[in-house]
Design a protein around this motif. Structure first.
Motif, PDB file in Angstrom:
ATOM      1  N   VAL A  70      36.647  26.852  57.770  1.00  0.00           N
ATOM      2  CA  VAL A  70      36.041  26.757  56.432  1.00  0.00           C
ATOM      3  C   VAL A  70      37.096  27.078  55.388  1.00  0.00           C
ATOM      4  O   VAL A  70      38.152  27.657  55.686  1.00  0.00           O
ATOM      5  CB  VAL A  70      34.841  27.737  56.280  1.00  0.00           C
ATOM      6  CG1 VAL A  70      33.721  27.379  57.248  1.00  0.00           C
ATOM      7  CG2 VAL A  70      35.268  29.184  56.475  1.00  0.00           C
ATOM      8  N   ASP A  73      37.020  29.866  49.830  1.00  0.00           N
ATOM      9  CA  ASP A  73      35.842  30.141  49.008  1.00  0.00           C
ATOM     10  C   ASP A  73      34.579  30.212  49.866  1.00  0.00           C
ATOM     11  O   ASP A  73      33.728  31.098  49.680  1.00  0.00           O
ATOM     12  CB  ASP A  73      35.685  29.069  47.932  1.00  0.00           C
ATOM     13  CG  ASP A  73      34.549  29.373  46.977  1.00  0.00           C
ATOM     14  OD1 ASP A  73      34.569  30.449  46.359  1.00  0.00           O
ATOM     15  OD2 ASP A  73      33.634  28.545  46.869  1.00  0.00           O
ATOM     16  N   THR A  74      34.441  29.296  50.813  1.00  0.00           N
ATOM     17  CA  THR A  74      33.288  29.316  51.715  1.00  0.00           C
ATOM     18  C   THR A  74      33.301  30.578  52.571  1.00  0.00           C
ATOM     19  O   THR A  74      32.245  31.167  52.842  1.00  0.00           O
ATOM     20  CB  THR A  74      33.292  28.070  52.619  1.00  0.00           C
ATOM     21  OG1 THR A  74      33.258  26.899  51.799  1.00  0.00           O
ATOM     22  CG2 THR A  74      32.094  28.064  53.557  1.00  0.00           C
ATOM     23  N   TYR A  75      34.499  31.004  52.991  1.00  0.00           N
ATOM     24  CA  TYR A  75      34.613  32.235  53.780  1.00  0.00           C
ATOM     25  C   TYR A  75      34.090  33.429  52.989  1.00  0.00           C
ATOM     26  O   TYR A  75      33.343  34.264  53.516  1.00  0.00           O
ATOM     27  CB  TYR A  75      36.081  32.446  54.170  1.00  0.00           C
ATOM     28  CG  TYR A  75      36.302  33.657  55.036  1.00  0.00           C
ATOM     29  CD1 TYR A  75      36.089  33.603  56.411  1.00  0.00           C
ATOM     30  CD2 TYR A  75      36.717  34.866  54.482  1.00  0.00           C
ATOM     31  CE1 TYR A  75      36.289  34.718  57.210  1.00  0.00           C
ATOM     32  CE2 TYR A  75      36.913  35.987  55.278  1.00  0.00           C
ATOM     33  CZ  TYR A  75      36.698  35.897  56.640  1.00  0.00           C
ATOM     34  OH  TYR A  75      36.888  37.007  57.427  1.00  0.00           O
ATOM     35  N   ARG A  77      31.866  33.407  50.703  1.00  0.00           N
ATOM     36  CA  ARG A  77      30.408  33.297  50.622  1.00  0.00           C
ATOM     37  C   ARG A  77      29.754  33.649  51.959  1.00  0.00           C
ATOM     38  O   ARG A  77      28.685  34.255  51.989  1.00  0.00           O
ATOM     39  CB  ARG A  77      30.017  31.887  50.164  1.00  0.00           C
ATOM     40  CG  ARG A  77      30.471  31.586  48.745  1.00  0.00           C
ATOM     41  CD  ARG A  77      30.370  30.108  48.361  1.00  0.00           C
ATOM     42  NE  ARG A  77      31.125  29.857  47.139  1.00  0.00           N
ATOM     43  CZ  ARG A  77      30.589  29.776  45.913  1.00  0.00           C
ATOM     44  NH1 ARG A  77      29.280  29.911  45.779  1.00  0.00           N
ATOM     45  NH2 ARG A  77      31.331  29.571  44.859  1.00  0.00           N
ATOM     46  N   ASP A 143      29.266  35.013  46.514  1.00  0.00           N
ATOM     47  CA  ASP A 143      30.648  35.293  46.907  1.00  0.00           C
ATOM     48  C   ASP A 143      31.174  36.644  46.411  1.00  0.00           C
ATOM     49  O   ASP A 143      32.378  36.876  46.385  1.00  0.00           O
ATOM     50  CB  ASP A 143      31.575  34.179  46.402  1.00  0.00           C
ATOM     51  CG  ASP A 143      31.674  34.129  44.881  1.00  0.00           C
ATOM     52  OD1 ASP A 143      30.917  34.864  44.205  1.00  0.00           O
ATOM     53  OD2 ASP A 143      32.498  33.349  44.352  1.00  0.00           O
ATOM     54  N   SER A 159      29.021  32.063  41.388  1.00  0.00           N
ATOM     55  CA  SER A 159      27.983  31.819  42.392  1.00  0.00           C
ATOM     56  C   SER A 159      26.638  32.342  41.886  1.00  0.00           C
ATOM     57  O   SER A 159      26.543  32.918  40.796  1.00  0.00           O
ATOM     58  CB  SER A 159      28.366  32.478  43.721  1.00  0.00           C
ATOM     59  OG  SER A 159      28.470  33.880  43.567  1.00  0.00           O
TER      60      SER A 159
END
Length: 551
Positions: A70, A73-75, A77, A143, A159
């Protein structure tokens, strides 16, 4: 000419809380504490699985140093949503709202909690709060980290912070109502003869937990409300440009969030006291000290929040004070561990699944507690602060001890909850798999943290890969350990053997009523004439030959 033999009369199934009424409406509008406990069981299991999925994705991402699964940024979140789901919607309500709701009236000889409608309202508030958080998750995620540190959460994050804060705020009222209900019930609805020092230790632990619910939850609700107001109306509570102080948020947040650790682990300690006494066939050694330690932990837990802030710039004298207080709060925790060990000494121990979970809880809590003392030491904390050492420590307490205690309680009281028995061997296997998987997951993280790997990073130097691979392998085993009980407990609801009133046998009042209990718990209010965990003098206690959990 022959006549047919008369058909024997059909006996009607016994009425109990599960079959007294039918239909979704009867469940959604119930005020029966036992049904509300099962509603909580469904909701906390959902959030546990959701948080577990997020965690497993994180561990898969960390298999390789560059983390190709991932984006960064996804990590961010993922680990935030994992923390929010697990802490606020699983670990905090799990034992109090599920086992506490089901058992407190049964354990004190009452027909229900003091405020049945408030009890139902608390579940609805939990669900409403959960829906806001799920909305936050589904609209791009969150996040900020579960700690919502300012100024990132209040100014910079793009977010869905505000819906998540609203959800946690609403859920806080669920905790407050639950704590209020438990305290009033324990004070006013005990059976004749059930004095304070005849109460089960599980009830004592929930009494201490309820004190924390009522006193600490409003603080975090207020702090998070201030973050939301700062985001929406640009107020200056935590914004230095407007005269605010971001460190103020840390004080407010940790004033709640250190006691919340004891909301998670105190009920598990109460469960362990019940299980060790039953499966060692001995009264708990130093009962009054163990009971008093629950209240001591609840009170002292409010005095140590500053040990989360050793690197925040507080004065040396403040840091020393919080360090000493952190060592002080370890004393009542140690009282419990030593007294459990003394209870086991020369006991007639049987290694059924609940006992294996109890022993696992004691082992994991001991490791987590000792590493907590390491973190309370100023010199060491400066070195390992915000590393994986901290991640491993709080998972040993909050997940290792709390979840194993929760599962131990579920396995112990499952015959009472469902009226059915689960496969004994599978229960033992699941406990062992979970214990091994947990240690393989989190013990390498102590080493990673001591070597300097920071937490929350989506990539890491290649020399840390072996330990991260071990941790991910352990997470896979851990997932199997969690799925097994869900499978065989669900199976037992339909196919399990019928449980008797007291299958272990144990000494508590809850085992004097049929399994599952009738809607009003007891046909006649019991009168308590025996001391807690008195296996020799409790009237009508079944003999060891009556144990019906079979291979």
């Amino acid at each position: 000419m022959t006549t047919a033999a008369p058909t024997p009369p059909q006996t009607l199934p016994r009425e109990h809380y599960l079959n007294a009424t039918y239909g979704i409406r009867s469940w959604l509008l119930t005020t029966d504490h036992k049904r509300i406990a099962l509603l909580y069981l469904a909701s906390v299991t959902f959030f546990f699985m959701l948080g577990g999925i997020f965690a497993f994705i994180i561990r898969l991402h960390l298999l390789t140093p560059q983390g190709s699964l991932v984006s960064p940024d996804t990590y961010n979140r993922l680990f935030t949503m994992h923390g929010v789901a697990m802490i606020f919607f699983f670990l905090v309500p799990s034992i109090p709202a599920v086992l506490g709701n089901f058992l407190i009236p049964l354990m004190i000889g009452a027909k229900d909690l003091a405020f049945p409608k408030l009890n139902l309202l608390s579940w609805y508030l939990n669900i409403i709060g959960g829906c806001f958080v799920l909305y936050s998750f589904s609209t791009g995620g969150l996040d900020t980290g579960w700690t919502f540190y300012t100024p990132f959460s209040s100014i910079y994050s793009n977010s869905a912070v505000t819906p998540a804060i609203i959800g946690i705020f609403v859920n806080g009222f669920s905790s407050i109502l639950t704590g209020l209900n438990f305290i009033v019930t324990i004070h006013t609805m005990r059976a004749p003869g059930l004095t304070w020092f005849r109460l089960p230790l599980f009830v004592w632990s929930l009494y201490g937990t309820s004190i924390i619910f009522i006193l600490a939850t409003p603080v975090v609700a207020t702090a998070l409300s201030m973050v939301a107001l700062e985001r929406v109306f640009h107020l200056g509570f935590f914004n230095p440009a407007l005269g605010g102080d971001p460190i103020l948020f840390q004080h407010l947040f940790w004033f709640y969030s250190h006691p919340v650790v004891y909301i998670m682990v105190l009920p598990a300690m109460g469960v362990v006291s019940e299980l060790i006494a039953t499966f060692a066939r001995k009264p708990v050694f130093g009962y009054k000290f163990v009971a008093g330690s629950s209240i001591a932990i609840a009170v002292l837990g409010f005095l140590v929040w500053g040990h989360h802030m050793f690197v925040s710039g507080q004065s040396t004298y403040s840091a020393l004070s919080f360090s000493l207080l952190s060592y002080l709060v370890a004393i009542p925790s140690a009282v419990k561990v030593f007294n459990w060990t003394s209870t086991l000494y020369k006991g007639s121990i049987s290694y059924d699944a609940p006992m294996l979970y109890a022993l696992g809880t004691v082992g994991l809590f001991t490791i987590g507690g000792l590493t907590g003392l390491i973190l309370a030491s100023l010199g060491v904390d400066m070195h390992v602060h915000d590393t994986y050492f901290v991640v491993a420590h709080f998972h040993y307490i909050m997940v290792g001890a709390s979840v194993m205690g929760y599962l131990g309680g579920i396995h112990y009281w499952w015959p009472k909850i469902s009226g059915k028995l689960y496969p004994r061997f599978l229960g033992q296997i699941a406990a062992i798999v979970l214990f091994l998987g947990f240690n393989l997951t989190f013990f390498p993280q102590f080493i990673l943290g001591y070597l300097g790997m920071p937490r929350r990073y989506h990539s890491y130097p290649p020399e840390f890969q072996v330990l991260n691979v071990m941790s991910t392998a352990g997470a896979t085993i851990l997932a199997v350990g969690y799925l097994l009980p869900i499978i065989y407990l669900t199976w037992s609801m339909r196919y399990g053997k019928v449980a008797g009133p007291n299958p272990w046998p144990a000494t508590g009042i809850e085992w004097k009523t049929p399994s599952p209990p009738p809607t009003e718990n007891f046909e006649v209010t019991p009168e308590v004439t025996w001391d807690p965990y008195d296996f020799l003098r409790r009237p009508d206690l079944g003999l060891a030959s009556d144990i019906s959990i079979s291979h």
